[in-house]
Design a protein around this motif. Structure first.
Motif, PDB file in Angstrom:
ATOM      1  N   ARG A 100       0.829  -1.203   0.000  1.00 11.10           N
ATOM      2  CA  ARG A 100       0.000   0.000   0.000  1.00 11.10           C
ATOM      3  C   ARG A 100       0.867   1.259   0.000  1.00 11.10           C
ATOM      4  O   ARG A 100       0.614   2.222  -0.742  1.00 11.10           O
ATOM      5  CB  ARG A 100      -0.909  -0.031   1.224  1.00 11.10           C
ATOM      6  CG  ARG A 100      -1.752   1.196   1.494  1.00 11.10           C
ATOM      7  CD  ARG A 100      -2.862   1.362   0.480  1.00 11.10           C
ATOM      8  NE  ARG A 100      -2.506   2.275  -0.580  1.00 11.10           N
ATOM      9  CZ  ARG A 100      -3.287   2.585  -1.610  1.00 11.10           C
ATOM     10  NH1 ARG A 100      -4.467   2.029  -1.723  1.00 11.10           N
ATOM     11  NH2 ARG A 100      -2.897   3.420  -2.524  1.00 11.10           N
ATOM     12  N   VAL A 121       2.528   1.722  -3.465  1.00 10.98           N
ATOM     13  CA  VAL A 121       1.588   2.262  -4.447  1.00 10.98           C
ATOM     14  C   VAL A 121       1.394   3.759  -4.231  1.00 10.98           C
ATOM     15  O   VAL A 121       1.385   4.551  -5.187  1.00 10.98           O
ATOM     16  CB  VAL A 121       0.245   1.510  -4.378  1.00 10.98           C
ATOM     17  CG1 VAL A 121      -0.820   2.218  -5.209  1.00 10.98           C
ATOM     18  CG2 VAL A 121       0.419   0.070  -4.858  1.00 10.98           C
ATOM     19  N   ASP A 122       1.256   4.168  -2.978  1.00  9.59           N
ATOM     20  CA  ASP A 122       1.101   5.597  -2.680  1.00  9.59           C
ATOM     21  C   ASP A 122       2.312   6.392  -3.169  1.00  9.59           C
ATOM     22  O   ASP A 122       2.173   7.481  -3.739  1.00  9.59           O
ATOM     23  CB  ASP A 122       0.931   5.805  -1.172  1.00  9.59           C
ATOM     24  CG  ASP A 122      -0.397   5.280  -0.653  1.00  9.59           C
ATOM     25  OD1 ASP A 122      -1.299   5.024  -1.473  1.00  9.59           O
ATOM     26  OD2 ASP A 122      -0.522   5.108   0.573  1.00  9.59           O
ATOM     27  N   ARG A 146       2.317   6.483  -7.039  1.00 13.42           N
ATOM     28  CA  ARG A 146       1.204   7.296  -7.555  1.00 13.42           C
ATOM     29  C   ARG A 146       1.554   8.779  -7.499  1.00 13.42           C
ATOM     30  O   ARG A 146       1.376   9.514  -8.478  1.00 13.42           O
ATOM     31  CB  ARG A 146      -0.055   7.015  -6.734  1.00 13.42           C
ATOM     32  CG  ARG A 146      -1.302   7.761  -7.217  1.00 13.42           C
ATOM     33  CD  ARG A 146      -2.340   7.805  -6.106  1.00 13.42           C
ATOM     34  NE  ARG A 146      -1.846   8.514  -4.945  1.00 13.42           N
ATOM     35  CZ  ARG A 146      -1.982   8.081  -3.681  1.00 13.42           C
ATOM     36  NH1 ARG A 146      -2.600   6.943  -3.428  1.00 13.42           N
ATOM     37  NH2 ARG A 146      -1.500   8.792  -2.683  1.00 13.42           N
ATOM     38  N   ASP A 147       2.042   9.252  -6.344  1.00 12.40           N
ATOM     39  CA  ASP A 147       2.361  10.673  -6.209  1.00 12.40           C
ATOM     40  C   ASP A 147       3.589  11.054  -7.031  1.00 12.40           C
ATOM     41  O   ASP A 147       3.621  12.110  -7.669  1.00 12.40           O
ATOM     42  CB  ASP A 147       2.593  11.019  -4.736  1.00 12.40           C
ATOM     43  CG  ASP A 147       1.307  11.003  -3.921  1.00 12.40           C
ATOM     44  OD1 ASP A 147       0.222  10.914  -4.536  1.00 12.40           O
ATOM     45  OD2 ASP A 147       1.376  11.076  -2.681  1.00 12.40           O
ATOM     46  N   GLN A 176      -7.382  13.357 -12.496  1.00  8.90           N
ATOM     47  CA  GLN A 176      -7.049  13.108 -11.095  1.00  8.90           C
ATOM     48  C   GLN A 176      -6.735  14.405 -10.352  1.00  8.90           C
ATOM     49  O   GLN A 176      -6.337  15.400 -10.959  1.00  8.90           O
ATOM     50  CB  GLN A 176      -5.840  12.175 -11.014  1.00  8.90           C
ATOM     51  CG  GLN A 176      -4.562  12.745 -11.599  1.00  8.90           C
ATOM     52  CD  GLN A 176      -3.410  11.783 -11.492  1.00  8.90           C
ATOM     53  OE1 GLN A 176      -2.975  11.453 -10.390  1.00  8.90           O
ATOM     54  NE2 GLN A 176      -2.912  11.322 -12.642  1.00  8.90           N
ATOM     55  N   ALA A 190      -1.614  -2.906  -7.672  1.00  5.99           N
ATOM     56  CA  ALA A 190      -2.783  -2.140  -7.229  1.00  5.99           C
ATOM     57  C   ALA A 190      -4.073  -2.771  -7.737  1.00  5.99           C
ATOM     58  O   ALA A 190      -5.079  -2.834  -7.013  1.00  5.99           O
ATOM     59  CB  ALA A 190      -2.669  -0.691  -7.693  1.00  5.99           C
ATOM     60  N   TRP A 194      -7.224  -1.683  -5.509  1.00  3.88           N
ATOM     61  CA  TRP A 194      -7.035  -0.253  -5.253  1.00  3.88           C
ATOM     62  C   TRP A 194      -7.246   0.475  -6.575  1.00  3.88           C
ATOM     63  O   TRP A 194      -6.308   0.970  -7.216  1.00  3.88           O
ATOM     64  CB  TRP A 194      -5.643   0.002  -4.674  1.00  3.88           C
ATOM     65  CG  TRP A 194      -5.414  -0.693  -3.366  1.00  3.88           C
ATOM     66  CD1 TRP A 194      -6.342  -0.935  -2.400  1.00  3.88           C
ATOM     67  CD2 TRP A 194      -4.190  -1.262  -2.889  1.00  3.88           C
ATOM     68  NE1 TRP A 194      -5.777  -1.609  -1.338  1.00  3.88           N
ATOM     69  CE2 TRP A 194      -4.460  -1.821  -1.603  1.00  3.88           C
ATOM     70  CE3 TRP A 194      -2.896  -1.337  -3.395  1.00  3.88           C
ATOM     71  CZ2 TRP A 194      -3.482  -2.448  -0.842  1.00  3.88           C
ATOM     72  CZ3 TRP A 194      -1.926  -1.975  -2.628  1.00  3.88           C
ATOM     73  CH2 TRP A 194      -2.207  -2.515  -1.375  1.00  3.88           C
ATOM     74  N   GLU A 216      -8.759   3.251  -7.728  1.00  4.63           N
ATOM     75  CA  GLU A 216      -8.468   4.655  -8.011  1.00  4.63           C
ATOM     76  C   GLU A 216      -6.977   4.855  -8.305  1.00  4.63           C
ATOM     77  O   GLU A 216      -6.604   5.616  -9.193  1.00  4.63           O
ATOM     78  CB  GLU A 216      -8.894   5.545  -6.842  1.00  4.63           C
ATOM     79  CG  GLU A 216      -8.630   7.027  -7.119  1.00  4.63           C
ATOM     80  CD  GLU A 216      -9.057   7.932  -5.979  1.00  4.63           C
ATOM     81  OE1 GLU A 216      -8.793   9.138  -6.070  1.00  4.63           O
ATOM     82  OE2 GLU A 216      -9.647   7.421  -5.006  1.00  4.63           O
ATOM     83  N   ASP A 217      -6.128   4.158  -7.561  1.00  2.00           N
ATOM     84  CA  ASP A 217      -4.694   4.271  -7.805  1.00  2.00           C
ATOM     85  C   ASP A 217      -4.318   3.746  -9.181  1.00  2.00           C
ATOM     86  O   ASP A 217      -3.404   4.259  -9.823  1.00  2.00           O
ATOM     87  CB  ASP A 217      -3.925   3.504  -6.728  1.00  2.00           C
ATOM     88  CG  ASP A 217      -4.206   4.026  -5.331  1.00  2.00           C
ATOM     89  OD1 ASP A 217      -3.772   5.136  -5.015  1.00  2.00           O
ATOM     90  OD2 ASP A 217      -4.881   3.318  -4.565  1.00  2.00           O
ATOM     91  N   ARG A 225      -5.289   6.368 -11.864  1.00  2.00           N
ATOM     92  CA  ARG A 225      -4.455   7.570 -11.696  1.00  2.00           C
ATOM     93  C   ARG A 225      -3.021   7.319 -12.170  1.00  2.00           C
ATOM     94  O   ARG A 225      -2.406   8.167 -12.823  1.00  2.00           O
ATOM     95  CB  ARG A 225      -4.471   8.014 -10.233  1.00  2.00           C
ATOM     96  CG  ARG A 225      -5.787   8.667  -9.809  1.00  2.00           C
ATOM     97  CD  ARG A 225      -5.805   9.040  -8.342  1.00  2.00           C
ATOM     98  NE  ARG A 225      -4.789  10.044  -8.005  1.00  2.00           N
ATOM     99  CZ  ARG A 225      -4.681  10.619  -6.817  1.00  2.00           C
ATOM    100  NH1 ARG A 225      -5.527  10.275  -5.845  1.00  2.00           N
ATOM    101  NH2 ARG A 225      -3.751  11.514  -6.585  1.00  2.00           N
ATOM    102  N   LEU A 226      -2.469   6.173 -11.836  1.00  2.00           N
ATOM    103  CA  LEU A 226      -1.144   5.827 -12.325  1.00  2.00           C
ATOM    104  C   LEU A 226      -1.131   5.752 -13.847  1.00  2.00           C
ATOM    105  O   LEU A 226      -0.202   6.250 -14.502  1.00  2.00           O
ATOM    106  CB  LEU A 226      -0.700   4.490 -11.730  1.00  2.00           C
ATOM    107  CG  LEU A 226      -0.143   4.534 -10.309  1.00  2.00           C
ATOM    108  CD1 LEU A 226      -0.181   3.139  -9.678  1.00  2.00           C
ATOM    109  CD2 LEU A 226       1.279   5.074 -10.301  1.00  2.00           C
TER     110      LEU A 226
END
Length: 656
Positions: free
Chosen positions: A401, A404-405, A408-409, A426, A467, A472, A474-475, A478-479
Motif C-alpha cells: 500500500r 503504491v502511494d 502514484r504521487d 485526477q 494495485a 485499489w 483509483e490508484d 491515476r497511475l
C-alpha cells in the motif's frame, strides 16, 4: 535533396524531393538567425559490461572454449553467436567478463555493448525496442532520433552498426527471439542463460556449458578468499554448497564478518541446518534442468545449498537490514531506490543497503536518472520472495500500500513536469516532490522527470498490476493517466495498451465514466500510433458513448480529436475505410442526447451497453429525490487537476 538551387537572381535555396532519405528533423525557412542542434555524443567506442573480478579460479576449459569459438566466428563473414548456459549464480556473467578482459576486447575493438534482460523483464517479456534504444544512444545516436517502435529501432541499429566489429553481451536471456533481435550485423553476440535455447543452436550459436565448480576448483577459490582455511575443511564447504560460487562467496563473507570463528564453524552451521548439498547426483540433475531438461528449471541440491547459505547470512544481518531484505522480497519490480524503501517503512536505509551490498546479496544498477538504484541478484531475489511469503499478510499488504502511494504521487509529479498543465482527471498528488525524497529531489525539470519515468518503467507497470490485484482501483487509473507522459514521449505503445486495459477496468469498478473515457482515449491513441486503427475505433466508440455522463467538455474534445486523427489515417492512400463507417452511428446518436435526457433514460430503462464494459446504468447512483428533481442523478466523483482549457487548434489536446 538539393542544396544548390537558384531562382535566377543569385539567391540559393534548398529543395527536398519525394525520393529523399532523411534521418532526423528537417527545417525549411526563409531566414534562420539561430539554430541549436542536438549535442554530439562523445566520439569514443562504448565499453559496457561488468568488470572482471580480481579473484577468479579455474574455468580454464570454459575460457579456452570462449576464446576459440570467438576467434573462429570472427574469421567468418557475418555475425556470430555464443550461448553460455548454466544454473543461476554459477558464474556465467563473470566468466564472460573475464574472457572479454583477456581476449575478446581485442577481437572487437569498435565497442562492447551490454544489457541484463532481467532488469527489463515484465510478465516474462522484454521491451526490445528499449534495449536497442540504449544501444543506439551508446553508439552516438541522439535520443531525439531514436524511434519508439521495434521494427524502426532494429533497422536503425543495423544501419548504425553495419561495418563495425561490435561485441554485444546479453545476460539472462530466456527466449531465442530476445537474443536474436540483438545480433550485431558484423560482430559477435554472447548470450548467457539458464537453459539451452535450441533455435539459437540451429542458427549457428556455439554452446559453452558452465558447471558448478568441482572440488579442486572450489577449494582453491575458498582458500583464495580465506587464506587460513584447511584444505579438507574448505573441500567440505564446497560439498555443502554443491560447488555453487554464489553460495561459497556468501559463506565466506559470513565468516569474514566474524573473525573469532573458523571455517569449521561454517561447516557446523550448515550441517546443523540439516540441508546438505545433494552431491554429484543433485548437481547433475540441476545441470540437466539448466541445459534444457524437460522437467523445467529445478536446481535440486544447488538451490537448497544456496537457500541454506542465504538463510545463514540473512539470519546474521542486523535487524534493520533484515527488515529491508524482507521489503525487497515483498516489493514488485526489479530495482529499488532509497526513497522508495524509506516510503515503505525501512529505517537506516543507507546502512542496511550497504550491508546487503557488502554481503554480495544486492548489487548497484547503472541508471541514467538521478537516484541510485540497486537490486538483488536473481537467485537472492527468489530467496527473498520465498522468505516474504512467511510474513504476516497484513504486513505485506501494508508495505505494498505504501509503495503504491509513493509511485502514484511521484508519477503524478513527473507527469506534471513532462507535459505541463495538460488536462487531468485526477486531483493533485497528496505529497510534494520534496516530501517524497529525503536528500535530493527525485528529478528536477522535464528531462530528469522523463528519465526517472523511463528508469522506473518496469517497476511502475508492476505496481499498477499490484494495485489492480489488491482492488485499489483509483490508484490504478491515476497511475495510468500519469504514465501517458512516459508512453507518449518515449513511444512505449504496447505498454500503454497493456496497462490501459487495467485502467479501464479500474474506472469501471470505481463507477467513473470520466476516468474510463480518459483511459480508453489513451489506449486508442496508442493503438492509432501502432497502426491498429480497428482497435482504436473500438475504444473510441465505447468512450464516445460515455460522454453524456461526463460533465467536463474537454473529455469530448480529446475523444473527438483522436477520432479525427483516425479518420485522416483511414482516408490516406492504401488505408481501408473512412470516418463515415457504420461503426460510428451509435456514437452520433449518443452525442445528441442531453444530460437531462440521459437522466430520464436511465431512470426508466438501461442504455445500450458499452463495448467492453458494464451498462451505462452502472454509472448512476440513487440519491434521495427532492421536489422537482429526477429520481436519479449522475455521480461523477472527483475533482480535476488542470490548467486553462486549451484551444483545439493549439495542438495540446492530442491524447491528453
Amino acid at each position: 535533396m538539393n542544396s544548390l538551387g537558384t531562382d535566377g537572381g543569385g539567391a540559393t535555396y534548398n529543395t527536398v524531393s519525394g525520393d529523399a532519405v532523411i534521418v532526423g528533423p528537417v527545417l525549411m525557412a526563409q531566414h534562420i538567425e539561430g539554430l541549436r542542434m542536438p549535442d554530439r555524443a562523445p566520439d569514443a567506442p562504448p565499453s559496457q559490461g561488468p568488470p572482471p573480478s580480481g579473484v577468479f579460479v579455474n574455468r580454464t576449459k570454459e575460457l579456452a572454449g570462449l576464446r576459440d569459438a570467438a576467434v573462429a566466428l570472427a574469421a567468418e563473414p557475418g555475425p556470430g553467436m555464443l550461448l553460455v548456459v548454466g544454473v543461476g549464480g554459477v558464474g556465467k556473467t563473470q566468466l564472460v567478463a573475464q574472457s572479454v578482459g583477456r581476449e575478446l576486447k581485442e577481437l572487437f575493438p569498435e565497442g562492447q555493448l551490454y544489457v541484463d534482460l532481467e532488469d527489463l523483464r515484465r510478465d516474462g517479456a522484454v521491451d526490445l525496442a528499449a534495449v536497442l534504444g540504449r544501444f543506439l544512444r551508446a553508439l552516438g545516436v541522439s535520443k531525439d532520433y531514436v524511434p519508439g517502435g521495434l521494427a524502426e529501432c532494429t533497422a536503425l541499429f543495423r544501419s548504425v552498426a553495419a561495418g563495425k566489429r561490435l561485441l554485444v553481451m546479453v545476460d539472462n536471456a530466456q527466449h531465442a527471439p530476445e537474443a536474436r533481435a540483438l545480433v550485431p550485423p558484423d560482430g559477435l553476440l554472447v548470450v548467457t542463460g539458464r537453459r539451452v535455447l535450441p533455435s539459437l543452436l540451429m542458427d549457428g550459436a556455439v554452446l559453452i556449458g558452465v558447471d558448478p565448480l568441482d572440488e579442486a576448483a572450489g577449494t582453491e577459490l575458498v582458500r583464495r578468499w580465506h587464506t587460513d582455511a584447511d584444505e579438507g575443511t574448505a573441500a567440505e564447504v564446497v560439498r555443502l554448497c554443491a560447488g555453487h560460487p554464489l553460495a561459497l562467496r556468501a559463506a565466506v563473507e559470513w565468516l569474514a564478518a566474524r573473525p573469532h570463528l573458523t571455517l569449521d564453524d561454517v561447516v557446523r552451521d550448515l550441517t546443523a541446518a540439516g540441508r546438505y548439498g545433494t552431491g554429484d547426483d543433485g548437481v547433475h540433475e540441476a545441470e540437466g534442468a539448466a541445459m534444457g531438461g524437460s522437467e523445467g528449471p529445478r536446481e535440486g541440491g544447488v538451490g537448497e545449498a544456496v537457500d541454506t547459505v542465504l538463510d545463514s547470512v540473512v539470519a546474521e544481518v542486523s535487524e534493520h537490514t533484515r527488515h529491508l531484505y524482507d521489503l525487497l522480497g515483498i516489493l514488485p519490480g526489479t530495482t529499488v531506490t532509497t526513497d522508495l524503501l524509506r516510503a515503505t517503512g525501512a529505517v537506516r536505509v543507507d546502512e542496511a543497503l550497504g550491508e546487503l551490498v557488502s554481503s554480495r546479496l544486492a548489487v548497484l544498477v547503472e541508471s541514467p536518472d538521478r537516484p541510485r538504484r540497486c537490486r538483488l541478484h536473481d537467485v537472492v531475489r527468489a530467496h527473498a520472495r520465498l522468505c516474504a511469503r512467511a510474513l504476516p499478510e497484513d504486513g505485506r499488504r501494508s508495505a505494498l500500500r505504501l509503495a503504491v502511494d509513493f509511485y502514484r504521487d511521484a508519477a503524478a509529479h513527473a507527469d506534471a513536469l513532462v507535459l505541463g498543465d495538460r488536462f487531468r482527471i485526477q486531483p493533485p498528488p497528496v505529497r510534494t516532490l520534496a516530501e517524497l525524497s529525503a536528500k535530493e529531489p527525485l528529478f528536477v525539470g522535464r528531462p530528469d522527470a522523463l528519465d526517472w519515468l523511463d528508469a522506473e518503467r518496469v517497476n511502475l507497470e508492476n505496481i499498477v498490476r499490484t494495485a489492480a490485484e489488491h482492488e485499489w482501483y483509483e490508484d490504478v487509473w491515476r497511475l495510468c493517466e500519469s504514465l501517458w507522459a512516459l508512453y507518449h514521449s518515449r513511444k512505449h505503445l504496447a505498454d500503454c495498451v497493456a496497462t490501459g486495459r487495467l485502467g479501464i477496468e479500474a474506472a469501471q469498478h470505481e463507477a467513473r465514466p470520466d476516468a474510463e473515457i480518459r483511459m480508453r482515449n489513451q489506449v486508442a491513441r496508442a493503438a492509432y500510433e501502432q497502426g491498429d486503427l480497428d482497435h482504436a475505433d473500438v475504444e473510441l466508440a465505447a468512450a464516445t458513448e460515455l460522454l453524456g455522463l461526463a460533465a467536463d467538455p474537454r473529455l469530448s474534445g480529446v475523444v473527438w480529436e483522436t477520432r479525427g486523427l483516425i479518420a485522416l489515417a483511414r482516408d490516406r492512400p492504401g488505408r481501408p475505410g473512412s470516418c463515415s463507417s457504420e461503426r460510428w452511428r451509435p456514437t452520433a446518436r449518443c452525442r445528441t442526447r442531453t444530460a437531462s435526457s440521459c437522466r430520464a433514460t436511465t431512470s426508466g430503462r438501461r442504455w445500450w451497453p458499452v463495448r467492453g464494459g458494464p451498462p451505462l446504468s452502472a454509472y448512476w447512483t440513487k440519491r434521495p429525490a427532492s421536489p422537482g428533481s429526477p429520481a436519479t442523478t449522475p455521480c461523477c466523483r472527483g475533482s480535476t487537476w488542470s490548467g486553462p482549457v486549451p484551444s483545439p487548434d493549439s495542438g495540446s489536446w492530442a491524447g491528453r
